[in-house]
Design an enzyme around this catalytic site. Structure first.
Site, PDB file in Angstrom:
ATOM      1  N   LYS A 178      -2.276   8.006  36.527  1.00  0.00           N
ATOM      2  CA  LYS A 178      -0.855   8.672  36.409  1.00  0.00           C
ATOM      3  C   LYS A 178       0.466   8.196  36.857  1.00  0.00           C
ATOM      4  O   LYS A 178       1.205   8.088  35.855  1.00  0.00           O
ATOM      5  CB  LYS A 178      -1.276  10.027  37.751  1.00  0.00           C
ATOM      6  CG  LYS A 178      -0.018  10.674  37.498  1.00  0.00           C
ATOM      7  CD  LYS A 178       0.291  11.246  35.989  1.00  0.00           C
ATOM      8  CE  LYS A 178       1.630  12.170  36.170  1.00  0.00           C
ATOM      9  NZ  LYS A 178       2.320  12.513  36.834  1.00  0.00           N
ATOM     10  N   GLU A 185       5.373   5.995  29.385  1.00  0.00           N
ATOM     11  CA  GLU A 185       6.089   7.866  29.764  1.00  0.00           C
ATOM     12  C   GLU A 185       7.430   6.930  29.644  1.00  0.00           C
ATOM     13  O   GLU A 185       8.442   7.207  28.551  1.00  0.00           O
ATOM     14  CB  GLU A 185       6.061   8.670  30.970  1.00  0.00           C
ATOM     15  CG  GLU A 185       6.817   9.686  30.233  1.00  0.00           C
ATOM     16  CD  GLU A 185       7.185  10.395  31.608  1.00  0.00           C
ATOM     17  OE1 GLU A 185       7.951  11.273  32.913  1.00  0.00           O
ATOM     18  OE2 GLU A 185       5.882  11.014  31.685  1.00  0.00           O
TER      19      GLU A 185
END
EC number: 1.1.1.44
Length: 496
Positions: A178, A185
């Protein structure tokens, strides 16, 4: 996020007990849940002990889901409930936690027979309600028990129907994946922001015109079904109204809501978000070149301290971005920019996946990169179908690929887009535009594929002042040779 998760699990049919350090948050959630037809019951608690006791007797094991700020707050809550935990209970930590801290809590809980699972949750609060991408990591027995539930909750890949959740691996692997997702991102967010700025300030395009372009990119081709393009086009169309959003924002008689947004990203400066920073640190400590992710993060840092930035601007007196002077053909510019954005997005994925591959090898996690790409196909911020379609077949099944540029299709795409990347960087630089991620991607491709880097001179200087040693060109065992200190040293300036 926690509220949306509670609603989602109740809708599945589970009875949900909720507690928060701030009871006002619990009351707000309960108020929102009124007059709904969820299959499961939602019950709120002010007292933490009554909260934990409310789960007794309903199942063989209690399952807790944390949606808590990383660091000390999660430790504090664990301390509060530890006395009420029993052997076999499972805690799912859905916060953006540092994987080493996750592993520390796993050791604490293991001593009392409790399983702590680091659960990466991606997709923002909208996906938390309707189906996020999930990356759980921890002990296999606990993962096996919760996977059916997580598969119900997770987003579903539109192409295959598969739930966007998989057993990432043991220990802190879930939160590590993550973390890297958020690093990728960051590279993509910066790239798209730079592209928007070039189109708006460099080519004079209006917001809705840019929205049309982003929608066309998202509709087909290599950037198809890309979440950031989707929401970018959507937010570019949102205009102010006399009513606003009902919460006091976006109120006006005209103009766009985007014009109300200042150029400050503060989640890094105020420590509410740690994952991009950790991604940069991990890439450096594990010797993975990730400049697109890193420089994107550094621009965010600079943006956050606007007071300091405005003072520096007075001192430096650097020209502001101006209309782009080169590439008069606007359609050709759009095509070049499309390729440059794609190249930078693809490079962000390469850098992130290479970091996961290295960590998996270092830590013994045995992570399947193909499964990471599968869970990123829906419910998450970096959803990008065109890129996943290129990468996933090549890395599925733990094929041992640690450098994504070894993949023929990836290398071909980076080679194909290189001229456009260079055109955009030259045009943007000539007109003083901000392109940290896009320009970093160009340099990344140049030096990652370079056969005669200027580091030759650097190595000589380091040998000069530090006797660091060097390798000889063309000598078997040294060129190319392993990543290790060279056996040669020259006395450039003998010590006296």
């Amino acid at each position: 996020m926690g509220s949306m998760m509670a609603f989602a699990f109740s809708e599945i049919g589970l009875d949900v007990s909720i507690w928060d350090v701030k009871y006002d948050n619990v009351q707000q959630l309960l108020e929102s849940a009124k007059n709904t037809n969820y299959k499961g019951k939602i019950e709120g608690f002010k007292d933490v002990s009554k909260f934990t006791q409310s789960l007794e007797g309903k199942a063989e094991r209690k399952i807790f889901l944390f949606s808590i700020t990383h660091g000390d707050p999660a430790d504090s809550v664990l301390d509060m409930i530890k006395k009420d935990l029993k052997k076999g209970d499972i805690i799912l930590d859905g916060g953006n936690e540092n994987y080493r801290r996750t592993e520390a809590r796993q050791k604490i809980c293991e001593k009392i027979g409790v399983s702590w699972i680091g659960l990466g949750v991606s997709g923002g609060y909208q996906s938390a309600r309707r189906g996020p991408s999930l990356s759980p990591g921890g002990d296999k027995e606990a993962l096996d028990l919760v996977m059916p539930l997580l598969e119900l909750y997770a987003g579903k890949d539109a192409k295959s129907g598969q739930p966007c959740v998989t057993r990432i691996g043991p220990k802190g692997s879930g939160h590590f994946v993550k973390m890297v997702h958020n690093g990728i991102e960051g590279g993509m967010l910066s790239t798209l922001a730079e592209a928007w700025s070039l189109l708006h300030y460099g080519r004079g395009m209006g917001y809705e015109e840019i929205a049309d372009l982003f929608e066309s990119w998202n509709k087909e081709g290599v950037l198809r079904n890309n979440y950031l393009l989707e929401i970018g086009a959507e937010l570019l169309r949102v205009k102010k109204t006399p009513q606003g959003d009902g919460n006091g924002e976006g109120v006006g008689d005209g103009g766009f809501v985007l014009d109300d947004v200042l150029d400050k990203v503060v989640q890094d400066d105020d420590n509410t978000e740690g994952t991009p920073y950790w991604s940069v640190m991990e890439s450096a400590s594990r010797h993975i070149s990730a400049p697109t992710l890193a420089t994107a993060h550094f621009m965010r840092i600079a943006s956050g301290n606007r007071i300091e930035r405005l003072e520096v601007a007075k001192q430096l007196r650097i020209p502001s971005p101006s209309p782009i002077r080169g590439m008069k053909d606007i359609e050709a510019f759009k095509e070049h920019l499309h390729s440059a954005v794609y190249s930078s997005f693809l490079a962000s994925f390469c850098q992130g996946l290479e970091l996961i591959a290295r960590a998996s090898e270092d830590e013994g996690w045995d992570i399947d990169l193909g499964k990471c790409l599968q869970i990123w196909r829906s419910g998450c911020i970096i959803r990008s179908e065109g890129i996943a379609d290129i990468l996933q077949p090549a890395v599925s099944g733990n094929k041992g690929i640690k450098n994504m540029k070894y993949i023929d299709t990836v290398a071909q795409e980076l080679h194909r887009t290189y001229p456009s990347l260079k055109e955009i960087v030259m045009a943007a630089t000539d007109s003083d535009h901000y392109i940290p991620a896009i320009s970093a991607t160009l340099e990344y491709l140049k030096y990652e594929g370079g056969t005669n880097l200027p580091t030759k001179f650097m190595e000589a200087q380091m040998d000069f002042f530090g006797a660091h040693g060097y390798n000889l060109p063309g000598v078997p065992g040294e060129d190319p040779g392993p990543v290790s200190k060279g056996p040669h040293h020259y006395e450039w300036r003998p010590a006296k």
